[in-house]
Design a protein around this motif. Sequence first.
Motif, PDB file in Angstrom:
ATOM      1  N   ALA A 152       1.056  -1.493   0.482  1.00 60.00           N
ATOM      2  CA  ALA A 152      -0.081  -0.052   0.150  1.00 60.00           C
ATOM      3  C   ALA A 152       0.973   0.945   0.178  1.00 60.00           C
ATOM      4  CB  ALA A 152      -0.980   0.183   0.851  1.00 60.00           C
ATOM      5  N   GLY A 153       0.659   2.176  -1.086  1.00 62.28           N
ATOM      6  CA  GLY A 153       0.904   3.406  -1.372  1.00 62.28           C
ATOM      7  C   GLY A 153       0.789   4.957  -0.282  1.00 62.28           C
ATOM      8  N   PHE A 154       0.982   5.117   0.524  1.00 59.75           N
ATOM      9  CA  PHE A 154       0.412   6.268   1.138  1.00 59.75           C
ATOM     10  C   PHE A 154       0.827   7.808   1.107  1.00 59.75           C
ATOM     11  CE2 PHE A 154       0.399   2.537   3.640  1.00 59.75           C
ATOM     12  CZ  PHE A 154      -1.138   2.446   4.528  1.00 59.75           C
ATOM     13  N   ASN A 155       0.360   8.924   0.679  1.00 59.70           N
ATOM     14  CA  ASN A 155       1.135   9.825   1.057  1.00 59.70           C
ATOM     15  C   ASN A 155       0.012  10.835   1.601  1.00 59.70           C
ATOM     16  OD1 ASN A 155      -1.938  10.788   0.095  1.00 59.70           O
ATOM     17  ND2 ASN A 155      -1.855  10.853  -2.021  1.00 59.70           N
ATOM     18  N   HIS A 156       0.258  12.490   1.888  1.00 63.70           N
ATOM     19  CA  HIS A 156      -0.241  13.369   2.994  1.00 63.70           C
ATOM     20  C   HIS A 156      -2.007  13.379   3.442  1.00 63.70           C
ATOM     21  CE1 HIS A 156      -1.805  15.712  -0.662  1.00 63.70           C
ATOM     22  NE2 HIS A 156      -2.214  16.049   0.019  1.00 63.70           N
ATOM     23  N   GLN A 157      -3.116  12.437   2.124  1.00 65.62           N
ATOM     24  CA  GLN A 157      -3.413  12.175   2.885  1.00 65.62           C
ATOM     25  C   GLN A 157      -4.874  10.794   3.254  1.00 65.62           C
ATOM     26  OE1 GLN A 157      -4.851  13.153  -1.252  1.00 65.62           O
ATOM     27  NE2 GLN A 157      -5.957  15.012  -0.576  1.00 65.62           N
TER      28      GLN A 157
END
Length: 138
Positions: free
Chosen positions: A93-98
């Motif tokens: 799973a890739g995570f960004n600021h959201q």
Amino acid sequence: MNAAEQATGLEVTTKIAAIVNLFKSHFPDAKADLNPWQNDPDTRNLVDPDSIDIGFHFPGWSRKLQSRSILLQIRFYQDPLDKSHRLIGLDAAGFNHQGEAWRLSTVENWQCVGNYQPAPEVNDKLKLFCRQVFELFN
């Protein structure tokens, strides 16, 4: 379960190191985190004891990955009858600021899903990495 906690013997420790090196061969800027889960009771209730979990962090947001961190869960099945321990799949799973931007699972159809998906060539690299992890354990 955190990879650092799963590294109890030479064989597993060697494979964890190989996984990190494989990932870094595709994504050299990544920094491995062998303890991606916090050690609190709420988190402990969510952790799969039959997985090896590794976080990978990048030195900023990656446009091609559409994330700044990736959580990798290498999932195993412990057969209670013959005590065999086999790899059943990987979840990334890739995570960004959201929050979670995308998810790739080899347990189902090897498709990346999410609101912000990696570039096609990066998606191919992720799938190649997953195949290499399967080769490592099989």
